[in-house]
Design a protein around this motif. Structure first.
Motif, PDB file in Angstrom:
ATOM      1  N   ASP A  41       2.239   5.680   1.513  1.00 50.80           N
ATOM      2  CA  ASP A  41       3.240   6.246   2.120  1.00 50.80           C
ATOM      3  C   ASP A  41       4.824   7.072   1.073  1.00 50.80           C
ATOM      4  O   ASP A  41       5.227   6.389   0.275  1.00 50.80           O
ATOM      5  CB  ASP A  41       4.431   4.483   2.776  1.00 50.80           C
ATOM      6  CG  ASP A  41       3.374   4.079   3.089  1.00 50.80           C
ATOM      7  OD1 ASP A  41       3.746   4.118   4.753  1.00 50.80           O
ATOM      8  OD2 ASP A  41       2.148   3.334   3.072  1.00 50.80           O
ATOM      9  N   GLU A  43       7.238   7.952   1.890  1.00 54.48           N
ATOM     10  CA  GLU A  43       8.867   7.421   2.142  1.00 54.48           C
ATOM     11  C   GLU A  43       9.420   6.305   0.630  1.00 54.48           C
ATOM     12  O   GLU A  43       9.816   6.637   0.025  1.00 54.48           O
ATOM     13  CB  GLU A  43       9.506   6.747   3.516  1.00 54.48           C
ATOM     14  CG  GLU A  43      11.126   7.072   3.233  1.00 54.48           C
ATOM     15  CD  GLU A  43      12.067   8.329   3.284  1.00 54.48           C
ATOM     16  OE1 GLU A  43      13.178   7.774   2.220  1.00 54.48           O
ATOM     17  OE2 GLU A  43      11.258   9.308   3.121  1.00 54.48           O
ATOM     18  N   ARG A  44       8.026   5.387   1.200  1.00 54.21           N
ATOM     19  CA  ARG A  44       8.610   4.270  -0.368  1.00 54.21           C
ATOM     20  C   ARG A  44       8.412   5.357  -1.311  1.00 54.21           C
ATOM     21  O   ARG A  44       8.659   4.703  -2.502  1.00 54.21           O
ATOM     22  CB  ARG A  44       7.684   3.596   0.112  1.00 54.21           C
ATOM     23  CG  ARG A  44       6.945   2.023  -0.430  1.00 54.21           C
ATOM     24  CD  ARG A  44       8.800   1.730   0.027  1.00 54.21           C
ATOM     25  NE  ARG A  44       9.133   0.320  -0.275  1.00 54.21           N
ATOM     26  CZ  ARG A  44      10.037  -0.783  -0.146  1.00 54.21           C
ATOM     27  NH1 ARG A  44      10.761   0.054   0.223  1.00 54.21           N
ATOM     28  NH2 ARG A  44       9.909  -1.659  -0.645  1.00 54.21           N
ATOM     29  N   ARG A  46       9.236   8.120  -2.153  1.00 49.10           N
ATOM     30  CA  ARG A  46      10.206   8.644  -2.624  1.00 49.10           C
ATOM     31  C   ARG A  46      11.595   8.404  -3.197  1.00 49.10           C
ATOM     32  O   ARG A  46      11.948   8.611  -4.065  1.00 49.10           O
ATOM     33  CB  ARG A  46      10.560   9.746  -1.405  1.00 49.10           C
ATOM     34  CG  ARG A  46       9.975  10.553  -0.506  1.00 49.10           C
ATOM     35  CD  ARG A  46      10.545  11.628   0.432  1.00 49.10           C
ATOM     36  NE  ARG A  46       9.960  12.651   1.184  1.00 49.10           N
ATOM     37  CZ  ARG A  46       9.286  12.339   1.696  1.00 49.10           C
ATOM     38  NH1 ARG A  46       9.160  11.671   2.897  1.00 49.10           N
ATOM     39  NH2 ARG A  46       7.888  13.195   2.573  1.00 49.10           N
ATOM     40  N   GLN A  47      11.430   6.803  -2.494  1.00 45.37           N
ATOM     41  CA  GLN A  47      12.362   5.717  -2.913  1.00 45.37           C
ATOM     42  C   GLN A  47      12.182   5.487  -4.450  1.00 45.37           C
ATOM     43  O   GLN A  47      12.675   5.093  -5.186  1.00 45.37           O
ATOM     44  CB  GLN A  47      12.172   4.155  -2.177  1.00 45.37           C
ATOM     45  CG  GLN A  47      13.149   4.939  -0.784  1.00 45.37           C
ATOM     46  CD  GLN A  47      12.291   3.244   0.513  1.00 45.37           C
ATOM     47  OE1 GLN A  47      11.985   2.841  -0.173  1.00 45.37           O
ATOM     48  NE2 GLN A  47      12.637   3.907   1.614  1.00 45.37           N
ATOM     49  N   ASP A  78       0.065  10.036   3.839  1.00 42.85           N
ATOM     50  CA  ASP A  78       0.466   9.428   4.274  1.00 42.85           C
ATOM     51  C   ASP A  78      -0.205   8.110   5.168  1.00 42.85           C
ATOM     52  O   ASP A  78      -0.134   8.443   6.325  1.00 42.85           O
ATOM     53  CB  ASP A  78       1.846  10.411   4.493  1.00 42.85           C
ATOM     54  CG  ASP A  78       2.406   8.594   4.463  1.00 42.85           C
ATOM     55  OD1 ASP A  78       2.859   8.442   5.043  1.00 42.85           O
ATOM     56  OD2 ASP A  78       3.878   9.517   5.190  1.00 42.85           O
ATOM     57  N   GLY A  80       1.496   5.218   6.450  1.00 42.28           N
ATOM     58  CA  GLY A  80       2.525   5.063   7.250  1.00 42.28           C
ATOM     59  C   GLY A  80       2.726   3.600   7.738  1.00 42.28           C
ATOM     60  O   GLY A  80       3.215   2.948   8.726  1.00 42.28           O
ATOM     61  N   PRO A  83       6.768  -0.715   6.731  1.00 36.96           N
ATOM     62  CA  PRO A  83       8.149  -0.739   7.751  1.00 36.96           C
ATOM     63  C   PRO A  83       9.296   0.096   7.022  1.00 36.96           C
ATOM     64  O   PRO A  83       9.638   0.101   6.489  1.00 36.96           O
ATOM     65  CB  PRO A  83       8.340  -2.367   8.324  1.00 36.96           C
ATOM     66  CG  PRO A  83       6.802  -2.606   7.663  1.00 36.96           C
ATOM     67  CD  PRO A  83       6.225  -2.017   7.034  1.00 36.96           C
ATOM     68  N   SER A  84       9.996   0.626   8.252  1.00 39.57           N
ATOM     69  CA  SER A  84      11.729   1.963   7.168  1.00 39.57           C
ATOM     70  C   SER A  84      12.685   0.162   6.705  1.00 39.57           C
ATOM     71  O   SER A  84      12.946   0.431   5.766  1.00 39.57           O
ATOM     72  CB  SER A  84      12.032   2.378   8.253  1.00 39.57           C
ATOM     73  OG  SER A  84      12.397   1.085   9.533  1.00 39.57           O
ATOM     74  N   ASP A  85      12.242  -0.898   7.542  1.00 42.16           N
ATOM     75  CA  ASP A  85      13.094  -1.996   6.343  1.00 42.16           C
ATOM     76  C   ASP A  85      12.474  -2.787   5.323  1.00 42.16           C
ATOM     77  O   ASP A  85      13.255  -3.567   5.241  1.00 42.16           O
ATOM     78  CB  ASP A  85      13.957  -2.463   7.801  1.00 42.16           C
ATOM     79  CG  ASP A  85      12.601  -3.046   8.564  1.00 42.16           C
ATOM     80  OD1 ASP A  85      11.803  -2.862   8.181  1.00 42.16           O
ATOM     81  OD2 ASP A  85      13.242  -4.558   9.073  1.00 42.16           O
TER      82      ASP A  85
END
Length: 335
Positions: A41, A43-44, A46-47, A78, A80, A83-85
Motif C-alpha cells: 500500500d 500510503e502506508r 510513505r508513512q 498499490d 489499497g 484502512p486509513s486509520d
C-alpha cells in the motif's frame, strides 16, 4: 548487468514491514543491483519512509511494466488494502488480510514470469488467522500458492547456514514427522541450493535429535538410527558430502568455525537458536524448493516498536541482497 526483478511484499502493515521495506529499497546498492518493486500500500509505505526519515518518492504503478527504476523512487503495486486509520503495532484481521493479498499478488507475478524472485517482510501469524487464512506462516502459504508439495526453510548468515527438516509444528509432532525420506529430501534441497549459489561440493552436517546423538542408545528410542541415518546414507550414495547424525551442540560449533557449509536441523528451535544468537540483523530466511527463490528477514513484525523509526533494517537489506544473489537473470531489461 541484467538486474533481476524482485517482488518485495510489505508484510503486516501494522508491523515494521513498511519501515524496513522503505529502507531496503532506498539503499543505493539495492537500487544499483536490482529492479525491486513493492507489493503493498503506497500510503502506508510513505508513512514507513517518513518515520525512518527517508526522503524517497513512493510511486504507485499498476504493474511491473509501468515501473520506472531510478534512484530516489520506490515503485509500488498499490493494492489499497490498508484502512486509513490502521494503528501501528496492533493485531488486526485487516492487517492480516492485507499481508495475505500482498503474497497472492507476488505469486501471480512469479507464475507469469514477471519477477525472478520474491522477498517478504514479516507477517503476523495470528493476524493472518484472524483474517481467515490458517497457515502456519509464509513458507506454507507460498508453497500452496505456487503448487509446491514440499519446501524447506533455510536460514543464512555470513558464517552459518541451517536448513530445517521440520518447522512450524510442535516438538512432539516434529519428532513423529521425521523419517528417512524427508531427511534425505531436505539434504538434497540444501545441497542443490548451495550448488546453485556457487559451491560445487558443499559439506553438510546433519544434526541428531537426542543429546550426544543418542549415546549408543542411552538417550531416546533409537531415532538417530531409524529416522536419520538411512536418509543420510541415501544422499551419500548419490555423491552428496553429508555427515551424521551428529550431536547438535558440537555440530553447530564446527559449522560456525567453517567445517561445514550447511547444518541440517531436525526441528524449528534446534536451527533457529544458533542463528539468532549471531544477531537477528544478520539472519535471512530462504525458502528452498519453490519455483522461484524467496527470501525474508528472520524476525517478526516487532509490534512493540512499529511506527517509531527504531527498527534495525539491516536484515531486510540483506534479505533483498540475498534475493538478488539467488535470482536468475532476465535476458534483457526493459527500463
Amino acid at each position: 548487468m541484467n538486474r533481476p526483478l524482485i517482488a518485495v511484499t510489505m508484510g503486516d502493515p501494522a508491523g515494521v514491514g513498511p519501515e524496513i521495506v522503505a529502507a531496503a529499497l532506498a539503499d543505493p546498492q539495492i537500487v544499483a543491483d536490482s529492479r525491486a518493486i513493492v507489493i503493498g500500500d503506497a500510503e502506508r509505505l510513505r508513512q514507513g519512509a517518513a518515520v525512518q526519515g527517508i526522503d524517497v518518492q513512493v510511486a504507485p504503478v499498476d504493474g511491473v511494466e509501468d515501473a520506472v527504476f531510478e534512484p530516489g523512487r520506490i515503485n509500488v503495486i498499490d493494492l489499497g488494502q490498508v484502512p486509513s486509520d490502521l494503528p501501528w503495532g496492533e493485531l488486526s484481521a485487516a492487517a492480516g488480510e492485507a499481508a495475505y493479498q500482498y503474497i497472492v499478488r507476488a505469486c501471480e507475478l512469479a507464475r507469469r514470469g514477471e519477477v525472478q524472485a520474491i522477498c517478504t517482510a514479516p507477517l503476523n501469524k495470528e493476524a493472518l488467522h484472524l483474517a481467515g487464512h490458517p497457515y502456519p506462516g509464509h513458507t506454507e502459504l507460498l508453497a500452496e500458492l505456487l503448487d509446491t508439495a514440499e519446501v524447506s526453510m533455510m536460514l543464512a548468515t555470513p558464517t552459518l547456514r541451517v536448513i530445517h527438516v521440520t518447522t512450524h509444528i510442535g516438538l512432539v509432532d516434529a519428532i513423529a514427522a521425521i523419517e528417512p525420506g524427508i531427511v534425505e529430501r531436505t539434504i538434497r534441497r540444501g545441497h542443490q541450493a548451495l550448488v546453485a549459489a556457487g559451491n560445487p561440493r558443499p559439506r553438510i552436517g546433519v544434526a541428531a535429535i537426542n543429546p550426544h546423538a543418542g549415546e549408543g542408545g542411552l538417550f531416546g528410542n533409537g531415532e538417530e538410527e531409524l529416522k536419520i541415518l538411512p536418509g543420510v546414507r541415501a544422499a551419500q550414495r548419490d555423491g552428496i558430502d553429508a555427515h551424521g547424525p551428529l550431536p547438535a551442540d558440537t555440530l553447530f560449533f564446527l559449522a560456525g568455525r567453517g567445517d561445514y557449509d550447511l547444518v541440517v536441523a531436525m526441528y524449528h528451535d534446534q536451527g533457529h537458536g544458533p542463528i539468532k544468537v549471531l544477531g537477528i540483523e544478520a539472519g535471512v530466511n530462504i525458502t528452498v524448493g519453490l519455483p522461484v527463490p524467496r527470501t525474508s528477514v528472520d524476525h517478526g513484525t516487532a509490534f512493540d516498536i512499529a511506527g517509531t523509526g527504531r527498527v534495525d533494517s539491516r536484515s531486510m537489506i540483506e534479505a533483498v541482497r540475498q534475493a538478488i544473489e539467488v535470482a536468475p537473470r532476465p535476458e534483457h531489461e526493459t527500463r
